[in-house]
Design an enzyme around this catalytic site. Structure first.
Site, PDB file in Angstrom:
ATOM      1  N   GLY A 103       0.824  -1.211   0.000  1.00 42.89           N
ATOM      2  CA  GLY A 103       0.000   0.000   0.000  1.00 42.89           C
ATOM      3  C   GLY A 103       0.847   1.246   0.000  1.00 42.89           C
ATOM      4  O   GLY A 103       2.052   1.194  -0.241  1.00 42.89           O
ATOM      5  N   ASN A 104       0.220   2.385   0.237  1.00 45.06           N
ATOM      6  CA  ASN A 104       0.968   3.640   0.315  1.00 45.06           C
ATOM      7  C   ASN A 104       0.354   4.538   1.383  1.00 45.06           C
ATOM      8  O   ASN A 104      -0.669   4.190   1.975  1.00 45.06           O
ATOM      9  CB  ASN A 104       1.017   4.324  -1.057  1.00 45.06           C
ATOM     10  CG  ASN A 104      -0.365   4.683  -1.549  1.00 45.06           C
ATOM     11  OD1 ASN A 104      -1.025   5.552  -1.005  1.00 45.06           O
ATOM     12  ND2 ASN A 104      -0.831   3.965  -2.569  1.00 45.06           N
TER      13      ASN A 104
END
Ligand code: CTP
Length: 400
Positions: free
Chosen positions: A208-209
């Protein structure tokens, strides 16, 4: 300068009680609020409550205090009229210009911005008669915010709930701050993506980020307050749905692409504020990946995700559509931004510098908006809403 004058129209739905909190928020933040209920609204909340909370007399008909000509004065003097809840009947009377009570007279004499916050059963909201009335009001410049989805009167659930008073208050505050009677995104459909995609490795892990989604939500809220119909495609944000906005929740880049392409087919503008993962794991393990004694882990093999921004910029689902991208850069911000703008072929690119403590999750943002026409619009550090307003200013110029 006196306090801004707000007319709070209340029509007869169970959500009338929520308008008490909206009234409280408006008066406590320095607005002079005159409540104009319909006769049926008084079945739900009595005149004494509206009068005590607003500090003004309350009447539903044009026949009280006739010497003060209230059916004309109240509307003429208003800086904002907000109708919450707006029932199907009130929307119909407003759309047809009827003037059979004090509220509809006020709506006809008001020359200020008007906000409707509808609340009704899903069937009524979806009825072609209501759809047409809402379209008419929007075309004339009223801000009609989308109802929320959730519990309705009784055991029903669905679309038609009055958005939370805090959210309606935010819309009012923004509309008042702009102070123009004709919202410049009225009649437009805009699509905003927000948040960060998550690419699953196994049932418990993902790549993810750090995108919080706040900038995308600010874009959605400000567009709604400027009269647009807004579709917000939200990826893993955990943020509450903004009032007046259709929210589609997604997880991965592939799901985000599907949702954006679907919503973009009739959109006037698409703003890709989401941080989309460029790669996803080539394989998804059906069961949790376990460590094996004495063995190094298997490398993670990645494959490319589709570039949604480049794809819609190239295909333009609707002619004349304005497409906006975002770029988060750590070095050579402007030069990288220009290259990216060319590569993605969008109309505008909002470039911001990111780092450990910059932008992600913060309330503030600073950016330069690059235009495909060579323009460069710096936006000084400030709230994410201010950047959002600037983006819409530039979109509106291009749409017109
Ligand atoms: N974007 C997209 N689809 C992707 C990746 C990004 O639509 N698969 C969009 C983002 O929503 C954003 C813009 O493209 O509006 C810029 O994304 P960014 O990740 O910064 O650009 P990249 O193409 O990944 O370039 P680089 O990795 O070289 O920084």
């Amino acid at each position: 300068m006196g306090k801004p004058k707000v007319v709070l129209g209340v029509s007869g739905g169970i959500a009338a009680y929520k308008a008490c909190e909206l009234l409280r928020r408006l008066t406590e933040s320095g607005h002079d609020v005159r409540v104009v209920p319909t006769a049926s609204a008084l079945h739900f909340v009595g005149a004494a409550t509206w009068s005590a909370l607003s500090g003004h007399p309350v009447s539903t008909e044009v026949w009280d205090d006739v010497h003060e000509v209230p059916h004309v004065r109240i509307g003429q003097q208003a800086d904002l009229v907000v109708v919450a809840p707006a029932t199907a009947d009130t929307l119909a009377r407003a759309a047809h210009g009827l003037a059979d009570d004090l509220l509809t007279n006020t709506l006809l004499t008001a020359r200020c911005p008007v906000v409707f916050a509808p609340a009704m059963h899903t069937e009524m909201w979806e009825h072609p008669a209501t759809r047409e009335n809402v379209a008419t009001l929007r075309r004339r410049g009223a801000v009609v915010i989308e109802p929320a989805v959730g519990r309705l009167t009784g055991v029903d659930t669905g679309k038609g709930r009055l958005p939370e008073p805090a959210e309606i208050f935010e819309v009012c505050r923004r509309v008042l701050a702009r102070g123009v009677a004709e919202p410049d995104l009225a009649g437009r459909h805009v699509v905003v993506s927000a948040g960060g995609t998550r690419e699953p490795l196994d049932p418990v892990r993902f790549l993810g980020n750090r995108s919080s989604g706040k900038q995308g939500y600010a874009l959605a809220r400000t567009a709604a307050a400027r009269g647009a119909r807004v579709t917000l495609i939200a990826a893993n944000t955990g943020l509450p749905d903004p009032a007046g906005v259709d929210v589609v929740q997604v997880g991965t880049a592939v799901q985000l692409r599907e949702a954006v392409l679907k919503a973009a087919s009739d959109a006037d503008a698409v703003v890709m504020a989401a941080a989309v993962a460029d790669f996803r794991p080539a394989a998804y393990a059906q069961g949790k990946i376990k460590k094996k004694d004495g063995q190094e882990p298997d490398p993670i093999v990645l494959v490319r995700n589709p570039d949604i921004l480049a794809e819609i910029s190239a295909d333009r689902p609707r002619p004349g559509q304005v497409i906006v991208g975002f770029a988060a850069e750590t070095d050579d911000v402007l030069a990288n931004g220009r290259t990216k703008l060319k590569r993605k072929a969008c109309d505008l690119l909002v470039v911001n510098e990111v780092g450990e403590r910059k932008t992600f999750g913060s309330e503030e943002n600073e950016a330069v908006i690059l235009g495909a026409d060579g323009s460069e619009t710096p936006v000084p550090p400030g709230p994410k809403e201010a950047l959002a307003e600037k983006v819409w200013d530039l979109v509106v110029t291009r749409l017109n």
